[in-house]
Design a protein around this motif. Structure first.
Motif, PDB file in Angstrom:
ATOM      1  N   MET A  81      53.981  11.744   9.940  1.00 17.94           N
ATOM      2  CA  MET A  81      53.265  12.334   8.808  1.00 17.94           C
ATOM      3  C   MET A  81      54.032  12.223   7.496  1.00 17.94           C
ATOM      4  O   MET A  81      53.462  11.838   6.476  1.00 17.94           O
ATOM      5  CB  MET A  81      52.892  13.778   9.110  1.00 17.94           C
ATOM      6  N   PRO A  82      55.336  12.542   7.448  1.00 17.75           N
ATOM      7  CA  PRO A  82      56.060  12.388   6.185  1.00 17.75           C
ATOM      8  C   PRO A  82      56.112  10.939   5.701  1.00 17.75           C
ATOM      9  O   PRO A  82      56.117  10.689   4.493  1.00 17.75           O
ATOM     10  CB  PRO A  82      57.466  12.912   6.511  1.00 17.75           C
ATOM     11  N   VAL A  83      56.167   9.996   6.639  1.00 13.22           N
ATOM     12  CA  VAL A  83      56.206   8.579   6.263  1.00 13.22           C
ATOM     13  C   VAL A  83      54.891   8.156   5.617  1.00 13.22           C
ATOM     14  O   VAL A  83      54.872   7.468   4.585  1.00 13.22           O
ATOM     15  CB  VAL A  83      56.508   7.714   7.506  1.00 13.22           C
ATOM     16  N   VAL A  84      53.779   8.583   6.207  1.00 14.33           N
ATOM     17  CA  VAL A  84      52.473   8.251   5.624  1.00 14.33           C
ATOM     18  C   VAL A  84      52.302   8.963   4.287  1.00 14.33           C
ATOM     19  O   VAL A  84      51.796   8.370   3.322  1.00 14.33           O
ATOM     20  CB  VAL A  84      51.337   8.622   6.599  1.00 14.33           C
ATOM     21  N   ASP A 129      38.651  15.469   9.309  1.00 15.34           N
ATOM     22  CA  ASP A 129      39.930  15.177   8.666  1.00 15.34           C
ATOM     23  C   ASP A 129      40.577  13.934   9.259  1.00 15.34           C
ATOM     24  O   ASP A 129      41.223  13.163   8.542  1.00 15.34           O
ATOM     25  CB  ASP A 129      40.900  16.353   8.856  1.00 15.34           C
ATOM     26  N   PHE A 130      40.434  13.765  10.581  1.00 14.97           N
ATOM     27  CA  PHE A 130      41.102  12.680  11.276  1.00 14.97           C
ATOM     28  C   PHE A 130      40.190  12.062  12.329  1.00 14.97           C
ATOM     29  O   PHE A 130      39.277  12.722  12.848  1.00 14.97           O
ATOM     30  CB  PHE A 130      42.359  13.179  12.014  1.00 14.97           C
ATOM     31  N   CYS A 131      40.496  10.802  12.678  1.00 16.01           N
ATOM     32  CA  CYS A 131      39.898  10.162  13.851  1.00 16.01           C
ATOM     33  C   CYS A 131      40.949   9.235  14.444  1.00 16.01           C
ATOM     34  O   CYS A 131      41.546   8.425  13.720  1.00 16.01           O
ATOM     35  CB  CYS A 131      38.642   9.371  13.483  1.00 16.01           C
ATOM     36  N   PHE A 132      41.180   9.358  15.736  1.00 18.81           N
ATOM     37  CA  PHE A 132      42.183   8.517  16.388  1.00 18.81           C
ATOM     38  C   PHE A 132      41.693   8.112  17.771  1.00 18.81           C
ATOM     39  O   PHE A 132      40.709   8.652  18.295  1.00 18.81           O
ATOM     40  CB  PHE A 132      43.534   9.239  16.484  1.00 18.81           C
ATOM     41  N   GLY A 133      42.381   7.144  18.360  1.00 16.77           N
ATOM     42  CA  GLY A 133      42.003   6.659  19.678  1.00 16.77           C
ATOM     43  C   GLY A 133      42.613   7.486  20.789  1.00 16.77           C
ATOM     44  O   GLY A 133      43.754   7.935  20.685  1.00 16.77           O
ATOM     45  N   VAL A 134      41.843   7.686  21.847  1.00 17.27           N
ATOM     46  CA  VAL A 134      42.339   8.387  23.035  1.00 17.27           C
ATOM     47  C   VAL A 134      41.986   7.573  24.272  1.00 17.27           C
ATOM     48  O   VAL A 134      41.105   6.711  24.244  1.00 17.27           O
ATOM     49  CB  VAL A 134      41.754   9.809  23.171  1.00 17.27           C
ATOM     50  N   ALA A 135      42.682   7.849  25.352  1.00 22.34           N
ATOM     51  CA  ALA A 135      42.373   7.255  26.651  1.00 22.34           C
ATOM     52  C   ALA A 135      42.423   8.348  27.702  1.00 22.34           C
ATOM     53  O   ALA A 135      43.158   9.334  27.548  1.00 22.34           O
ATOM     54  CB  ALA A 135      43.358   6.141  27.003  1.00 22.34           C
ATOM     55  N   SER A 136      41.649   8.170  28.749  1.00 26.39           N
ATOM     56  CA  SER A 136      41.626   9.185  29.806  1.00 26.39           C
ATOM     57  C   SER A 136      42.837   9.039  30.713  1.00 26.39           C
ATOM     58  O   SER A 136      43.367   7.946  30.912  1.00 26.39           O
ATOM     59  CB  SER A 136      40.345   9.043  30.637  1.00 26.39           C
ATOM     60  N   TYR A 137      43.289  10.168  31.252  1.00 25.94           N
ATOM     61  CA  TYR A 137      44.341  10.127  32.261  1.00 25.94           C
ATOM     62  C   TYR A 137      43.766   9.519  33.538  1.00 25.94           C
ATOM     63  O   TYR A 137      42.614   9.742  33.893  1.00 25.94           O
ATOM     64  CB  TYR A 137      44.863  11.529  32.555  1.00 25.94           C
ATOM     65  N   GLY A 138      44.596   8.772  34.233  1.00 24.39           N
ATOM     66  CA  GLY A 138      44.132   8.113  35.447  1.00 24.39           C
ATOM     67  C   GLY A 138      43.998   9.037  36.644  1.00 24.39           C
ATOM     68  O   GLY A 138      43.400   8.657  37.657  1.00 24.39           O
ATOM     69  N   HIS A 139      44.548  10.230  36.537  1.00 27.13           N
ATOM     70  CA  HIS A 139      44.466  11.206  37.624  1.00 27.13           C
ATOM     71  C   HIS A 139      44.271  12.580  36.996  1.00 27.13           C
ATOM     72  O   HIS A 139      44.788  12.832  35.902  1.00 27.13           O
ATOM     73  CB  HIS A 139      45.751  11.188  38.457  1.00 27.13           C
ATOM     74  N   PRO A 140      43.519  13.475  37.629  1.00 28.64           N
ATOM     75  CA  PRO A 140      43.275  14.798  37.037  1.00 28.64           C
ATOM     76  C   PRO A 140      44.574  15.540  36.733  1.00 28.64           C
ATOM     77  O   PRO A 140      45.411  15.730  37.624  1.00 28.64           O
ATOM     78  CB  PRO A 140      42.463  15.515  38.111  1.00 28.64           C
ATOM     79  N   ILE A 141      44.725  15.974  35.490  1.00 25.57           N
ATOM     80  CA  ILE A 141      45.951  16.692  35.135  1.00 25.57           C
ATOM     81  C   ILE A 141      46.029  18.051  35.827  1.00 25.57           C
ATOM     82  O   ILE A 141      47.117  18.612  35.993  1.00 25.57           O
ATOM     83  CB  ILE A 141      46.065  16.869  33.612  1.00 25.57           C
ATOM     84  N   VAL A 187      48.596  14.228   3.253  1.00 25.48           N
ATOM     85  CA  VAL A 187      49.503  14.808   2.257  1.00 25.48           C
ATOM     86  C   VAL A 187      49.776  16.274   2.563  1.00 25.48           C
ATOM     87  O   VAL A 187      50.906  16.757   2.412  1.00 25.48           O
ATOM     88  CB  VAL A 187      48.923  14.638   0.838  1.00 25.48           C
ATOM     89  N   ASP A 188      48.763  16.982   3.051  1.00 24.35           N
ATOM     90  CA  ASP A 188      48.942  18.392   3.382  1.00 24.35           C
ATOM     91  C   ASP A 188      49.726  18.605   4.675  1.00 24.35           C
ATOM     92  O   ASP A 188      50.106  19.725   5.005  1.00 24.35           O
ATOM     93  CB  ASP A 188      47.578  19.085   3.516  1.00 24.35           C
ATOM     94  N   GLY A 189      49.933  17.531   5.435  1.00 17.85           N
ATOM     95  CA  GLY A 189      50.669  17.646   6.682  1.00 17.85           C
ATOM     96  C   GLY A 189      49.890  18.282   7.812  1.00 17.85           C
ATOM     97  O   GLY A 189      50.467  18.861   8.731  1.00 17.85           O
ATOM     98  N   ARG A 190      48.571  18.178   7.756  1.00 24.62           N
ATOM     99  CA  ARG A 190      47.754  18.744   8.831  1.00 24.62           C
ATOM    100  C   ARG A 190      47.967  17.952  10.126  1.00 24.62           C
ATOM    101  O   ARG A 190      48.222  16.761  10.105  1.00 24.62           O
ATOM    102  CB  ARG A 190      46.268  18.713   8.454  1.00 24.62           C
ATOM    103  N   SER A 191      47.841  18.619  11.243  1.00 31.88           N
ATOM    104  CA  SER A 191      48.008  17.959  12.533  1.00 31.88           C
ATOM    105  C   SER A 191      46.667  17.441  13.048  1.00 31.88           C
ATOM    106  O   SER A 191      45.690  18.197  13.104  1.00 31.88           O
ATOM    107  CB  SER A 191      48.581  18.930  13.565  1.00 31.88           C
TER     108      SER A 191
END
Length: 232
Positions: A81-84, A129-141, A187-191
């Motif tokens: 986040m600080p780098v971006v 605010d955000f959109c990112f890629g996710v993948a499913s876990y291969g086994h139930p957590i 810029v606000d550093g939101r997660s």
């Protein structure tokens, strides 16, 4: 203005020089630069680095390196986040005002350009605010196990010891490829994990977080398999 920021410092420890090490015949970072350019999403594709060699490679493959990342943002403990935020603020100081920004990781050789486009459109449509890629876990957590010092086994969630796998809620993890966001959110550093976010689900065979030599070998095997499939 839409800005791509590819953070690529020179101090990788577990895989030395991994950002420019050859992968599939190209420096690793070249795959991210080319995916960003091919997506047609961006007005500028910028590489944030402190390393002259990475700078030269990035420029060779079409990336812009308009500044050198400060040393204070290039150590082992600096988050993304600080780098971006630094890249955004540098552009604002130059009179360029990005509205949407995408952080693309330099070690994402399986990233498809169309995914960047789809994610951008989803973020804008949803007003997130955000959109990112996710993948499913291969086994139930919920069926995860822990091992003690003697190799003994116990469950993290004992209430699911007899639950069928197909009856458990699917779980997902960050794919470690990219994260779109509004300039203000960065810029606000939101997660991205705590704020108003949406995700695009990626197939597991296109997701490898390359941190170790074993990860690198798996990514190479998947890349070769995908290339062979594309030829048939």
């Amino acid at each position: 203005m839409r800005l791509a920021v590819i953070p690529a410092r020179g101090g990788s420890k577990r895989i030395p020089r991994k950002n420019i090490r050859l992968f599939g015949g190209k420096p690793m970072i070249a795959w991210s630069i080319e995916a960003a350019i091919a997506s047609g999403c961006f007005d500028r594709v910028v590489v944030s680095t402190d390393d002259p060699e990475i700078s030269a490679v990035a420029r060779e493959w079409g990336g812009l390196v308009p500044f050198s990342r400060p040393a204070a943002l290039a150590d082992d403990h600096t988050g993304i986040m600080p780098v971006v935020r630094h890249a955004i603020e540098w552009h604002v100081d130059q009179g360029l005002n990005p509205e949407h920004v995408c952080c693309i990781y330099p070690t994402a050789p399986l990233l498809e350009p169309s995914v960047l486009t789809d994610a951008y459109e989803r973020m804008v449509r949803s007003g997130s605010d955000f959109c990112f890629g996710v993948a499913s876990y291969g086994h139930p957590i919920q069926r995860a196990l822990r091992l003690d010092a003697k190799g003994g086994v116990s469950m993290f969630s004992t209430e699911h010891s007899l639950t069928r796998s197909q009856d458990l809620e699917p779980a997902f993890h960050d794919a470690g490829q990219f994260c779109w966001g509004t300039s203000a959110a960065f810029v606000d550093g939101r997660s991205p994990f705590l704020q108003k976010s949406v995700a695009v689900v990626l197939p597991r065979h296109r997701v490898v977080d390359i941190d170790t030599p074993e990860d690198w070998l798996l990514a190479e095997a998947l890349h070769m398999a995908l290339a062979l499939k594309a030829e048939t």
